[in-house]
Scaffold this motif. Structure first.
Motif, PDB file in Angstrom:
ATOM      1  N   ASN A  88      40.751  44.979  48.013  1.00 45.37           N
ATOM      2  CA  ASN A  88      39.929  43.819  47.641  1.00 45.37           C
ATOM      3  C   ASN A  88      39.578  44.144  46.221  1.00 45.37           C
ATOM      4  O   ASN A  88      38.551  44.433  45.642  1.00 45.37           O
ATOM      5  CB  ASN A  88      38.785  43.786  48.262  1.00 45.37           C
ATOM      6  CG  ASN A  88      37.622  42.761  48.080  1.00 45.37           C
ATOM      7  OD1 ASN A  88      38.166  41.874  47.524  1.00 45.37           O
ATOM      8  ND2 ASN A  88      36.303  42.780  48.506  1.00 45.37           N
ATOM      9  N   ARG A  89      40.484  43.446  45.154  1.00 43.09           N
ATOM     10  CA  ARG A  89      40.656  43.700  43.766  1.00 43.09           C
ATOM     11  C   ARG A  89      39.785  42.787  43.021  1.00 43.09           C
ATOM     12  O   ARG A  89      38.989  43.114  42.183  1.00 43.09           O
ATOM     13  CB  ARG A  89      41.953  43.756  43.716  1.00 43.09           C
ATOM     14  CG  ARG A  89      42.480  43.686  41.942  1.00 43.09           C
ATOM     15  CD  ARG A  89      43.902  43.552  41.914  1.00 43.09           C
ATOM     16  NE  ARG A  89      44.549  45.033  41.848  1.00 43.09           N
ATOM     17  CZ  ARG A  89      45.044  45.578  40.763  1.00 43.09           C
ATOM     18  NH1 ARG A  89      44.937  45.159  39.722  1.00 43.09           N
ATOM     19  NH2 ARG A  89      45.570  46.778  41.267  1.00 43.09           N
ATOM     20  N   GLN A  90      40.113  41.620  43.476  1.00 41.66           N
ATOM     21  CA  GLN A  90      39.696  40.434  42.359  1.00 41.66           C
ATOM     22  C   GLN A  90      38.084  40.496  42.016  1.00 41.66           C
ATOM     23  O   GLN A  90      37.639  40.512  40.726  1.00 41.66           O
ATOM     24  CB  GLN A  90      39.973  39.062  43.131  1.00 41.66           C
ATOM     25  CG  GLN A  90      40.237  37.728  42.221  1.00 41.66           C
ATOM     26  CD  GLN A  90      41.014  38.226  40.844  1.00 41.66           C
ATOM     27  OE1 GLN A  90      42.098  38.797  41.054  1.00 41.66           O
ATOM     28  NE2 GLN A  90      40.922  37.808  39.674  1.00 41.66           N
ATOM     29  N   PRO A  91      37.377  40.656  42.997  1.00 47.78           N
ATOM     30  CA  PRO A  91      35.824  40.901  42.550  1.00 47.78           C
ATOM     31  C   PRO A  91      35.361  41.890  41.535  1.00 47.78           C
ATOM     32  O   PRO A  91      34.569  41.651  40.520  1.00 47.78           O
ATOM     33  CB  PRO A  91      35.024  41.011  43.815  1.00 47.78           C
ATOM     34  CG  PRO A  91      35.867  40.837  44.926  1.00 47.78           C
ATOM     35  CD  PRO A  91      37.295  40.523  44.556  1.00 47.78           C
ATOM     36  N   TYR A  92      36.252  42.941  41.723  1.00 52.18           N
ATOM     37  CA  TYR A  92      35.945  44.013  40.614  1.00 52.18           C
ATOM     38  C   TYR A  92      36.492  43.838  39.441  1.00 52.18           C
ATOM     39  O   TYR A  92      36.179  44.307  38.350  1.00 52.18           O
ATOM     40  CB  TYR A  92      36.524  45.345  41.441  1.00 52.18           C
ATOM     41  CG  TYR A  92      35.616  45.642  42.622  1.00 52.18           C
ATOM     42  CD1 TYR A  92      34.472  46.298  42.328  1.00 52.18           C
ATOM     43  CD2 TYR A  92      36.127  45.171  43.943  1.00 52.18           C
ATOM     44  CE1 TYR A  92      33.655  46.613  43.474  1.00 52.18           C
ATOM     45  CE2 TYR A  92      35.230  45.463  44.915  1.00 52.18           C
ATOM     46  CZ  TYR A  92      33.898  46.337  44.797  1.00 52.18           C
ATOM     47  OH  TYR A  92      33.265  46.357  45.725  1.00 52.18           O
TER      48      TYR A  92
END
Ligand code: BTN
Length: 331
Positions: free
Chosen positions: A263-267
């Protein structure tokens, strides 16, 4: 050990807790309960007691102990187990040593003091007793080493989340992973990896985080006063370290689970928002000592810094020292 468990019980209880109830819940004698209460009082805990009422916690000193951290800890993977030490050479060294004894993924160690705290680039990290939180987590993700390189950026976001949860103030990140409040560094992160060279397999990662929590102006040597600061200095009041340690571990737990799940995008988005380096004039010092003055224009999808050089060329920087003009003495 029962002392810390009794403290955790008292912290969970609003009113009075009877000696009989404590003895029943922990499976220890009433005399052992009384002895532990006495020891807690000697450590500075204010514990009210009365016949037929039991015990009630009325005040706590700012200690970094299991009893102060556990009531705030709600994790799935991280801090299972949690080791809390009053003093250690370095929490990173501790986990690297203990990794040989089969410590599992997520094991964490928190210390009140380090006698040999280590920073990046072989520097020391000042870690005096009674003021900071020094903690490390052992991670054993089953990914190729190259995929683990960006983990430190996620850890930086987790530190900001933890500090914000307790103080209401969100720090900033100086690329790659200094945590900054009011223009001064309040936290540094040192991530180390062990790789089995022949098969290029990741054995483990130890990520170590040092947070300056309650230091005052006079605690910094003159030459560090423009560089290092504490959370208390930035928010204007002392911060309960046990609560903050719990919040930092909770945040790291959530971030690590998201990182494992890809889950990369929010970070990436949060990192870009938090990163104070973007838009600033920077000096990049490369591994061979070569220096470039440029403008930082962004952070790419691999968390590398994108800089625009004076001749208009854009370059990405994925490691090395980057000073920001106007910050930490770079004028
Ligand atoms: C830096 O900014 O240079 C990184 C500092 C990292 C310090 C932490 S404190 C906990 C852990 N144990 C160490 O010896 N170092 C890291």
């Amino acid at each position: 050990m029962s002392k810390q468990k009794i403290l955790a019980l008292l912290k969970q209880t609003e009113g009075y807790l009877s000696g009989g109830e404590v003895s029943r819940q922990l499976g220890i004698s009433r005399a052992a309960v009384w002895k532990a209460i006495d020891a807690l009082r000697q450590e500075g805990y204010g514990i009210d007691s009365g016949t037929n009422r039991g015990y009630r916690l009325v005040s706590s000193p700012d200690k970094l102990t299991e009893g102060e951290i556990l009531p705030h800890l709600h994790t799935q993977r991280v801090a299972k187990p949690l080791v809390v030490l009053q003093t250690v050479d370095s929490t990173n060294n501790y986990l690297k040593r203990e990794s040989q004894n089969g410590l599992p993924d997520g094991a964490a160690v928190v210390a009140d003091q380090q006698t040999g705290g280590r920073g990046r680039m072989g520097r020391n990290f000042a870690s005096p007793a009674g003021a900071g939180i020094y903690y490390s987590v052992l991670l054993r993700p089953q990914v190729p080493p190259a995929q683990a390189v960006n983990l430190t950026a996620y850890v930086a976001v987790a530190v900001c989340d933890g500090i914000q949860a307790v103080t209401g103030v969100r720090p900033q990140i100086k690329w790659t992973n200094d945590i900054v409040m009011e223009g001064r560094k309040v936290c540094g992160i040192l991530t180390e990896m062990a790789i089995e060279g022949e098969i290029n397999a990741l054995q483990y990662i130890v990520t170590g985080i040092g947070v300056n929590v309650n230091q005052g102006e006079e605690d910094w040597p003159q030459e560090l006063r423009a560089i290092a600061g504490s959370i208390a200095q930035a928010v204007g009041h002392p911060v309960e370290r046990g609560r903050l340690a719990g919040a930092l571990l909770n945040a790291l737990d959530r971030v690590y689970c998201d990182w494992l799940a890809g889950n990369r995008q929010p970070y990436l988005e949060q990192y870009r928002k938090d990163c104070l380096t973007i838009g600033q004039e920077v000096k990049v010092i490369r591994a061979d000592g070569e220096e470039t003055v440029a403008t930082a224009v962004g952070v790419d999808d691999q968390f590398a810094l994108v800089i625009r050089c004076p001749d208009g060329r854009e370059e990405t920087v994925s490691s090395g020292e980057v000073s920001v003009r106007g910050l930490y003495g770079y004028v």
